[in-house]
Write an enzyme that holds these catalytic residues in place. Sequence first.
Site, PDB file in Angstrom:
ATOM      1  N   ARG A  98       0.849  -1.190   0.000  1.00 18.77           N
ATOM      2  CA  ARG A  98       0.000   0.000   0.000  1.00 18.77           C
ATOM      3  C   ARG A  98       0.884   1.240   0.000  1.00 18.77           C
ATOM      4  O   ARG A  98       1.745   1.398   0.862  1.00 18.77           O
ATOM      5  CB  ARG A  98      -0.907   0.005   1.239  1.00 18.77           C
ATOM      6  N   HIS A 143      -3.474  10.916   0.671  1.00 22.95           N
ATOM      7  CA  HIS A 143      -3.039  10.693   2.053  1.00 22.95           C
ATOM      8  C   HIS A 143      -2.525  12.027   2.620  1.00 22.95           C
ATOM      9  O   HIS A 143      -1.330  12.208   2.840  1.00 22.95           O
ATOM     10  CB  HIS A 143      -1.962   9.590   2.094  1.00 22.95           C
ATOM     11  N   GLU A 188      -7.871   8.103   6.208  1.00 20.44           N
ATOM     12  CA  GLU A 188      -8.222   8.733   7.482  1.00 20.44           C
ATOM     13  C   GLU A 188      -8.796  10.133   7.307  1.00 20.44           C
ATOM     14  O   GLU A 188      -8.215  11.122   7.784  1.00 20.44           O
ATOM     15  CB  GLU A 188      -7.001   8.776   8.407  1.00 20.44           C
ATOM     16  N   ASN A 328      -8.058   1.498   9.771  1.00 16.48           N
ATOM     17  CA  ASN A 328      -6.770   1.678  10.447  1.00 16.48           C
ATOM     18  C   ASN A 328      -7.016   1.552  11.940  1.00 16.48           C
ATOM     19  O   ASN A 328      -7.754   2.350  12.522  1.00 16.48           O
ATOM     20  CB  ASN A 328      -6.167   3.058  10.162  1.00 16.48           C
ATOM     21  N   TYR A 330      -5.032   1.170  15.653  1.00 14.11           N
ATOM     22  CA  TYR A 330      -3.791   1.209  16.421  1.00 14.11           C
ATOM     23  C   TYR A 330      -4.007   0.972  17.911  1.00 14.11           C
ATOM     24  O   TYR A 330      -3.175   0.394  18.575  1.00 14.11           O
ATOM     25  CB  TYR A 330      -3.100   2.571  16.265  1.00 14.11           C
ATOM     26  N   GLU A 397      -3.978  -0.181   7.996  1.00 14.10           N
ATOM     27  CA  GLU A 397      -2.853   0.201   8.857  1.00 14.10           C
ATOM     28  C   GLU A 397      -3.024  -0.402  10.240  1.00 14.10           C
ATOM     29  O   GLU A 397      -4.143  -0.479  10.756  1.00 14.10           O
ATOM     30  CB  GLU A 397      -2.757   1.734   9.028  1.00 14.10           C
TER      31      GLU A 397
HETATM   32  C1  GBH Z   1      -1.907   6.982  10.890  1.00 13.82           C
HETATM   33  O1  GBH Z   1      -2.798   7.743  11.656  1.00 13.82           O
HETATM   34  C2  GBH Z   1      -1.577   7.694   9.577  1.00 13.82           C
HETATM   35  O2  GBH Z   1      -2.454   7.266   8.540  1.00 13.82           O
HETATM   36  C3  GBH Z   1      -0.150   7.478   9.137  1.00 13.82           C
HETATM   37  O3  GBH Z   1       0.158   8.396   8.122  1.00 13.82           O
HETATM   38  C4  GBH Z   1       0.776   7.600  10.324  1.00 13.82           C
HETATM   39  O4  GBH Z   1       2.116   7.491   9.967  1.00 13.82           O
HETATM   40  C5  GBH Z   1       0.417   6.505  11.304  1.00 13.82           C
HETATM   41  O5  GBH Z   1      -0.875   6.730  11.752  1.00 13.82           O
HETATM   42  C6  GBH Z   1       1.296   6.439  12.549  1.00 13.82           C
HETATM   43  O6  GBH Z   1       1.185   7.603  13.313  1.00 13.82           O
HETATM   44  O7  GBH Z   1      -0.754  14.628  17.899  1.00 13.82           O
HETATM   45  O8  GBH Z   1       0.011  13.134  19.623  1.00 13.82           O
HETATM   46  O9  GBH Z   1      -2.251  14.003  19.685  1.00 13.82           O
HETATM   47  C7  GBH Z   1      -3.136   7.170  12.912  1.00 13.82           C
HETATM   48  C8  GBH Z   1      -4.090   8.043  13.685  1.00 13.82           C
HETATM   49  C9  GBH Z   1      -4.422  10.196  14.550  1.00 13.82           C
HETATM   50  C10 GBH Z   1      -2.584   8.950  15.303  1.00 13.82           C
HETATM   51  C11 GBH Z   1      -3.798  11.464  15.092  1.00 13.82           C
HETATM   52  C12 GBH Z   1      -1.957  10.208  15.885  1.00 13.82           C
HETATM   53  C13 GBH Z   1      -2.441  12.434  16.761  1.00 13.82           C
HETATM   54  C14 GBH Z   1      -1.663  12.182  17.990  1.00 13.82           C
HETATM   55  N1  GBH Z   1      -3.416   9.234  14.175  1.00 13.82           N
HETATM   56  N2  GBH Z   1      -2.987  11.168  16.243  1.00 13.82           N
HETATM   57  S1  GBH Z   1      -1.127  13.624  18.844  1.00 13.82           S
END
Ligand code: GBH
Length: 496
Positions: A98, A143, A188, A328, A330, A397
Amino acid sequence: MWKIELLIYSLVIVGTSCSSVNNKKFPDSFLLGTATAAYQIEGAWNEDGKGENIWDRTCHSDPTRIFNNENADIACDSYHKYKEDVALLKDLGVSVYRFSISWSRILPTGYLNEINQLGINYYKNLISELKANNIEPLVTIFHWDLPQPLQDIGGFPNDRIIRRYVEYARVVFDNFGDDVKYWITFNEPKQTCRGGYAALGDAPFINSSGIGEYLCTHNLLKAHAETYHMYNKEFRDKQNGHIGITIDTVWAEPDSKDKADVEAADRLIQFTYGWYAHPVTHGDYPEVMKQFVGERSAKQGFSESRLPKFSKAEIHGMKNTVDFLGLNYYTSVMAKHKNDEEKTAIDWDQDSEVDTYFKPEWPSTASSWLKIVPWGMRKILNWVNKNYEGLPIIVTENGVSENGTTLEDDVRIDYYRDHLSGVRDALDDGVNVIGYTAWSMMDNFEWTRGYSEKFGLYSVDFNDPERKRTPKKSVSFFKQFLATRCLVEESKCVAA
Ligand code: GBH
């Protein structure tokens, strides 16, 4: 005393999570691979005719917004090193990769008045290199890297973005569609809209909280739907691809069995995943969002809901505009109902009337927003499957960060094993999940967090002009997994 109890409790948790790794193979047709995004890896920010995007602008004009004033001018230098990237992917044994296309590399002004053939050639070369190595491209059309000229006229909250996006997508299908079977219109969108137009966390850092994120979403969803119809009309016959959208969400676990908390947890997922997934499947925003934002807006004295309304015709056009859903995942949160009688705050976060927190025993990583909660994977997959009637799902993701001090990234091995086990459990539950791409193939530019959070299977030396890639320990784990399609020792694997 409670400390000892906590210790025993965590040993039990760790113990069960190890012994409960799903030992069934993933089916042969299941897509397995890794993910990246253009701005985070390509570099070559102004080479070969590429135009400026909103992240270039931020990094250059407002560098203090980024950790250590870092930027992605060179990043992993994948614009020059894509052949090496594909060789690493081949060696890893992925069946899918991807990546995303940079809008301003193809249309430097954002408009059709300039089409940059050199930019097009880059992706043509990348795609043919992937195909030559039997790797299926899974392509994200957008993106987060909006061409700056489109931001100069307001970006996503300006409905002109719909036409601009559709014509950009047409250039993309026209040039690459014969070789791409899986498309993601947006990555996202909640981050584009909330991060960009409400909460100040992402470019273009506009703070129009409670209004901007809803307007942005409204236009973005229309751009998605129109692109889907355009593909059906102009390309589907010849190209036969599948179009989806990638939406990020946490899993929200109710804080108690009280009805109010159970509803609050579900409502939070409706406000994150449902905000986008409900329109592209059922044609309109989730009922609970219409109700909550509507009531709050009225109480606050607005003349209409801050959540825009779709007309009957728009609902009709929005419905069933995905062939698959991207997810996605996490991390997770605990959720409880928030008593908010006053209803004064004007913000998406407050509109949902949910309080969230992390359990203290959830392990932390280099990213403060990411607590490791592997069981959330199975739960969120079941939630998506149930709410959108078994549409195919691709986990686009999932991954974990460290701070780069060691190549012995056991935390990542455990993270992938336990989350993939959750994906395999979801398959057993009957969830229609068809693929998984790990974030990320290599360390890269983590937006405002610069290079401080490393998500890669491969480490990248950002001080080396060659941007040398080195496998971390997790590469051997992932290689073994991809070769056997199984998360446990081969002798203990059972057939799909
Ligand atoms: C993904 O977002 C993205 O699609 C990708 O590009 C990125 O590299 C990956 O995560 C890893 O980070 O500013 O500390 O409050 C995941 C969702 C939403 C996670 C926004 C981080 C902000 C954290 N993201 N969030 S903060």
